[in-house]
Design a protein around this motif. Structure first.
Motif, PDB file in Angstrom:
ATOM      1  N   ASP A  61       0.808  -1.229   0.000  1.00  0.00           N
ATOM      2  CA  ASP A  61       0.000   0.000   0.000  1.00  0.00           C
ATOM      3  C   ASP A  61       0.836   1.272   0.000  1.00  0.00           C
ATOM      4  N   MET A  62       2.145   1.105   0.021  1.00  0.00           N
ATOM      5  CA  MET A  62       2.972   2.303   0.097  1.00  0.00           C
ATOM      6  C   MET A  62       3.980   2.331  -1.024  1.00  0.00           C
ATOM      7  N   PRO A  63       3.596   2.890  -2.177  1.00  0.00           N
ATOM      8  CA  PRO A  63       4.535   2.910  -3.302  1.00  0.00           C
ATOM      9  C   PRO A  63       5.772   3.743  -2.976  1.00  0.00           C
ATOM     10  N   LEU A  64       6.914   3.268  -3.429  1.00  0.00           N
ATOM     11  CA  LEU A  64       8.172   4.000  -3.245  1.00  0.00           C
ATOM     12  C   LEU A  64       8.179   5.267  -4.093  1.00  0.00           C
ATOM     13  N   ALA A  65       8.783   6.298  -3.565  1.00  0.00           N
ATOM     14  CA  ALA A  65       8.969   7.525  -4.342  1.00  0.00           C
ATOM     15  C   ALA A  65      10.337   8.092  -3.999  1.00  0.00           C
ATOM     16  N   PRO A  66      10.928   8.857  -4.909  1.00  0.00           N
ATOM     17  CA  PRO A  66      12.251   9.441  -4.648  1.00  0.00           C
ATOM     18  C   PRO A  66      12.227  10.329  -3.403  1.00  0.00           C
ATOM     19  N   PRO A  67      13.334  10.469  -2.681  1.00  0.00           N
ATOM     20  CA  PRO A  67      14.577   9.713  -2.868  1.00  0.00           C
ATOM     21  C   PRO A  67      14.409   8.246  -2.440  1.00  0.00           C
ATOM     22  N   LEU A  68      14.850   7.342  -3.275  1.00  0.00           N
ATOM     23  CA  LEU A  68      14.713   5.919  -3.007  1.00  0.00           C
ATOM     24  C   LEU A  68      15.649   5.466  -1.876  1.00  0.00           C
ATOM     25  N   PRO A  69      15.286   4.364  -1.229  1.00  0.00           N
ATOM     26  CA  PRO A  69      16.204   3.806  -0.230  1.00  0.00           C
ATOM     27  C   PRO A  69      17.522   3.387  -0.889  1.00  0.00           C
ATOM     28  N   SER A  70      18.621   3.641  -0.179  1.00  0.00           N
ATOM     29  CA  SER A  70      19.917   3.196  -0.701  1.00  0.00           C
ATOM     30  C   SER A  70      20.800   2.745   0.458  1.00  0.00           C
ATOM     31  N   PHE A  71      21.902   2.109   0.121  1.00  0.00           N
ATOM     32  CA  PHE A  71      22.775   1.499   1.121  1.00  0.00           C
ATOM     33  C   PHE A  71      24.229   1.840   0.820  1.00  0.00           C
ATOM     34  N   ASP A  72      25.020   2.005   1.876  1.00  0.00           N
ATOM     35  CA  ASP A  72      26.451   2.060   1.614  1.00  0.00           C
ATOM     36  C   ASP A  72      27.069   0.766   2.114  1.00  0.00           C
ATOM     37  N   GLY A  73      28.317   0.542   1.781  1.00  0.00           N
ATOM     38  CA  GLY A  73      28.949  -0.719   2.161  1.00  0.00           C
ATOM     39  C   GLY A  73      30.443  -0.566   2.262  1.00  0.00           C
ATOM     40  N   ARG A  74      31.054  -1.505   2.949  1.00  0.00           N
ATOM     41  CA  ARG A  74      32.530  -1.531   3.050  1.00  0.00           C
ATOM     42  C   ARG A  74      32.961  -2.969   3.257  1.00  0.00           C
ATOM     43  N   ALA A  75      34.214  -3.250   3.005  1.00  0.00           N
ATOM     44  CA  ALA A  75      34.749  -4.599   3.191  1.00  0.00           C
ATOM     45  C   ALA A  75      35.788  -4.600   4.300  1.00  0.00           C
ATOM     46  N   VAL A  76      35.794  -5.655   5.087  1.00  0.00           N
ATOM     47  CA  VAL A  76      36.814  -5.835   6.121  1.00  0.00           C
ATOM     48  C   VAL A  76      37.347  -7.260   6.014  1.00  0.00           C
ATOM     49  N   CYS A  77      38.656  -7.419   6.166  1.00  0.00           N
ATOM     50  CA  CYS A  77      39.274  -8.749   6.098  1.00  0.00           C
ATOM     51  C   CYS A  77      39.561  -9.276   7.494  1.00  0.00           C
ATOM     52  N   TYR A  78      39.266 -10.553   7.706  1.00  0.00           N
ATOM     53  CA  TYR A  78      39.590 -11.196   8.979  1.00  0.00           C
ATOM     54  C   TYR A  78      40.457 -12.417   8.724  1.00  0.00           C
ATOM     55  N   PRO A  79      41.639 -12.458   9.351  1.00  0.00           N
ATOM     56  CA  PRO A  79      42.593 -13.540   9.063  1.00  0.00           C
ATOM     57  C   PRO A  79      42.196 -14.914   9.598  1.00  0.00           C
ATOM     58  N   SER A  80      41.520 -14.998  10.756  1.00  0.00           N
ATOM     59  CA  SER A  80      41.283 -16.317  11.338  1.00  0.00           C
ATOM     60  C   SER A  80      39.800 -16.577  11.575  1.00  0.00           C
ATOM     61  N   VAL A  81      39.464 -17.876  11.754  1.00  0.00           N
ATOM     62  CA  VAL A  81      38.085 -18.258  12.064  1.00  0.00           C
ATOM     63  C   VAL A  81      37.622 -17.560  13.338  1.00  0.00           C
TER      64      VAL A  81
END
Lengths: 316, 316, 316, 316
Positions: D128-148
């Protein structure tokens, strides 16, 4: 002259201080082994200039090792070093937090300290050949290895490389020095016979992998009248530098298997850290020419991977 | 000993060679000025140990400058250096492609070369004080600056910093050496009076910005009986090292304005490059103590920003 | 649901929080132009699946442009965009400080926003072809350019690339669609004749460099009965997206020459910044198909390089 | 339109192509776990705009999970996902070589795919709630982990964070929605009582570490008439997304202990790789709300750390 630095602000200063924002941070990934490898710059010229013996100049190797020992004395965070020819690798334990693990700091400090000692100790090893500009210098870089296996494979890589290059160079220079060949001729001779070329040479020691044989040694012996096995260990294996504690019975310690579980810098009590520091300072730093590919080297010296100083051996 | 390296593959070698994939590339952004700044490590201890004079030891500064000159002789890609106390900044031109602009290579080579000469030349400047371990060493880092203005602001930043620290330290040590104060007392004295503390000091020279006055100098004179203007230029301004060509009439050249337009490494003819190299090698490298904040310094020496060698001055 | 985040510490939380130290900082060098370029992932499959027309599907290009306009509306820090085929480049001004210039933030935000609008607007441009998984997606990366010339060369590079690819593809598909050739046959035909292969094609417009001719056009015309000049501008030139202000008389403004002198983020008054923001919000974002290689485009739109909003054009 | 790209050179093109040299390489360190975490941008506004229920909107969480499942379907290299509120973490196995481990590629692809599905699936969850601008958006980043252990600590960190925030927010919104307080009043109430503030809250489940108690739950019950234990698992534990295979008896598998020994990308036979791929594609991707801090979760699902697909469970 290392006077106290001003930290406060000044009208004119503050106009320029924005330039500090251009510095990039370069912290190395935590929980990884840091290898700093340094390499002689333009050593081909240097060898020629100071008449280094071919294929190995014992004085030059001893000077490299002396400089490496001094580096490890000045930087106790280094747990092990491995050197061959004009290169040296220094390993910082994966829990090391020296300079907050800033890459530039670690690399430049190792390179600077090594260079300083190399020049300072030069006259001890080459008393008759005073240094003159351009002076010997080294470049360096850091590489991170996440696991013990990666680190050991790195060490193995350098030692296999040492072996292959040394076998080739020994043969090459024997052809020249004893066989009277010219450089091009010797190169061609080796290429045609495909005998000791780095690409097909096998390691002379016995490895469970079954890829190594003693055949090549016999070929070398019959063709060139030299027994590679009798070559000095320092040439065949390179040099390992480390703090010397009492050896441990193999199998009694499972360091290599458990050290990867360590996820973060160990929080030691202050007393413990002080004790470790003292024992490390007390330990003798030795240069040996051992096989670092096999487990035995690591199993008997658990402190290399655990970073916990062992027992100081009694003098006999 | 810098023998030829094996490039070919070997069964065992290839098992370990994967460790090379852990090396990170570290090429610095093209078309930016590269500043490599080195800093003495633990020089407070060093100063105490070898009895450096306070606040400035002329021999130590001369040794720094001699090492910097040697660095610039061995590395002709460096166009200018600026040193103060135990730090030195070396600038590579924005078109420089030495070592493909690899950060580790550039930083470690500069640091290594500097350290080697510092140790090698030590006995010339401190003939009565032989070096002993731990030897002096330096760390270093690289910073990129996109525009001429950024680069000049960096140089200005270091020179303002030099001035502020020197003014403070000169006052501080005068209080101790001539006023008979202790270190804590002198520090307190300066803090209370808020006179020459680094935070509120103004530069003594005349700047169009109007933020600089000569008042402080008078205060210093009346209170501490010292005329800061008479202090040696090397202490007040630090040291600039560069290749010496014939000075150019200001205004006749618009280098600073046009050099930013240069978008990529200039493709010179081989002959031109050879000529430039020869002229650079022929040029005398000088150490001077000049104001690098004002335009004049740069306007009269267009080769510093253009990287095109000027005319070799005739000897008189 | 975007509730307030806990910032305080908790016993258990603090045991795990060390993992934050593994995050690397990724601030992009200040005072450089940041280009974020995004590329469609696996668009060959997508084209086939939704029956995109070859060589150019107008609906697909319009959808790309609509998404780009929306990105620039949501992210006013972007000053200009350039799109061709399934790629789009977005330029952040060199003084931009959005997200403190953190690379991951900038790249991921642009990619996320673009993807969201691409999917959201899909049905407007392809009303009869509902999207189904796997959905279209894009990857992206950031590149820094220190000077205006570098930035313009980047834009020129993309537009020349657009031209070359379009000329080749137009010829290639004409051979297939009108000449009845198969794909391999057409490829071979073009290779043998060396006519419109990307490697030897010349740009059709007149450039002072003299490297461009109209000859190829005639060849194309006589051989394949097509006049490349009559092809739509959107195909030949790609699409430029920017805020529309009143055009400026060329020569009246020297932005391109002076913008490199800008060394650091301009410190505007708050009112000025607010005014700029309002004018930017008011400006119409337009999509045009212009030559961005020649100076004229930039000279008449000084706001693109200066980042200072121009005059809002009166509606006529 | 994803036509074939020209790889050859062209006179004009080659003048601009130098700009490619400004691209930096960004390969993530091999043999490390790569976590890509994405975060909703400006979701506070979004929540308000579309009337998300507080403190948790089930439709919004279900939409996040549906998008996450789609991401893992499109990107089979992701082995596990963990989501809470408007954030989601995706884990690539340490042996993963997707896009040669290029950071920008990995981050932007995950973010793009997630955003595309979030928008595409919106109408399913908010009909019942159509999306309208500004649309939802996401940022992201990567992190490395050496061990379990590092990786598991990361997952634990997110889940503890989920718990702490949810406990606080649940209490906070109960005070408002059932207690009739205003936002400031509720905040003050919680601060004064120091009851459920994120800083001193303890996890409600039993941990061997002994740091967790059930006391707080009782306090919450008596004071605010709510039993936190009865809250939905999705709110208390967040959502774990993974491929579903037959569970393994704990103790029968030692994956967590041995996986760190893996030093380099496993070289599988082609058939084996194909088989693994098929089984992975066949596996159902499930969303569950389980405790990922305790060993049990990992012990029973060895494929999460080993990256070797398990047995497809029989349908009952």
């Amino acid at each position: 002259m290392a006077n106290s630095k001003a930290t406060a602000t000044n009208t004119l200063l503050s106009r320029f201080e924005y330039v500090k924002d251009f510095e990039r941070s370069d912290y190395l990934l935590p929980n990884t082994w840091v290898v700093v490898r340094i390499d002689g710059k333009g050593f081909t010229k240097l060898c020629a200039r100071y008449g280094f013996e071919k294929p190995n100049d014992r004085r030059a190797l001893d000077l490299m090792n002396a400089a490496a020992k001094a580096v490890m004395t000045d930087l106790p965070d280094i747990t092990i070093g491995y050197g061959v020819s004009d290169e040296y690798s220094f390993i910082f334990h994966k829990t090391c937090t020296l300079y907050d693990r800033r890459e530039s700091k670690l690399v430049s400090t190792v390179v600077s300290t090594f260079s300083a000692y190399y020049v300072h100790l030069w006259s001890t090893y080459f008393p008759d050949m005073p240094l003159a500009p351009p002076l010997p210098s080294f470049d360096g870089r850091a590489v991170c290895y996440p696991s013990v296996q990666n680190l050991r494979d790195y060490m193995s890589w350098r030692q296999v490389d040492c072996h292959i290059n040394n076998l080739y160079n020994t043969t090459f220079w024997t052809l020249i020095q004893q066989g009277g060949m010219g450089a091009t001729e010797a190169e061609e001779f080796l290429k045609v016979r495909d005998v000791a070329s780095p690409s097909n040479v096998k390691l002379l020691t016995d490895y469970p992998q079954g890829t190594l044989s003693k055949d090549k040694n016999e070929i070398l012996y019959s063709k060139f009248h030299m027994n590679y096995n009798n070559e000095p260990e320092i040439n065949k294996k390179g040099s390992v530098v480390f703090r010397d504690y009492e050896l441990v019975e193999p199998g009694s310690d499972k360091v290599a298997e458990t050290i990867d579980d360590l996820a973060e810098p160990v929080t030691q009590s202050k007393t413990q850290a002080e004790n470790d520091k003292k024992r490390r300072a007390k330990a003798r730093i030795v240069v040996e020419h051992l096989d670092v590919i096999k487990d035995d080297f690591w199993d008997r010296r658990p402190w290399l991977l655990s970073n916990k100083p062992g027992k100081i051996p009694k003098l006999t």
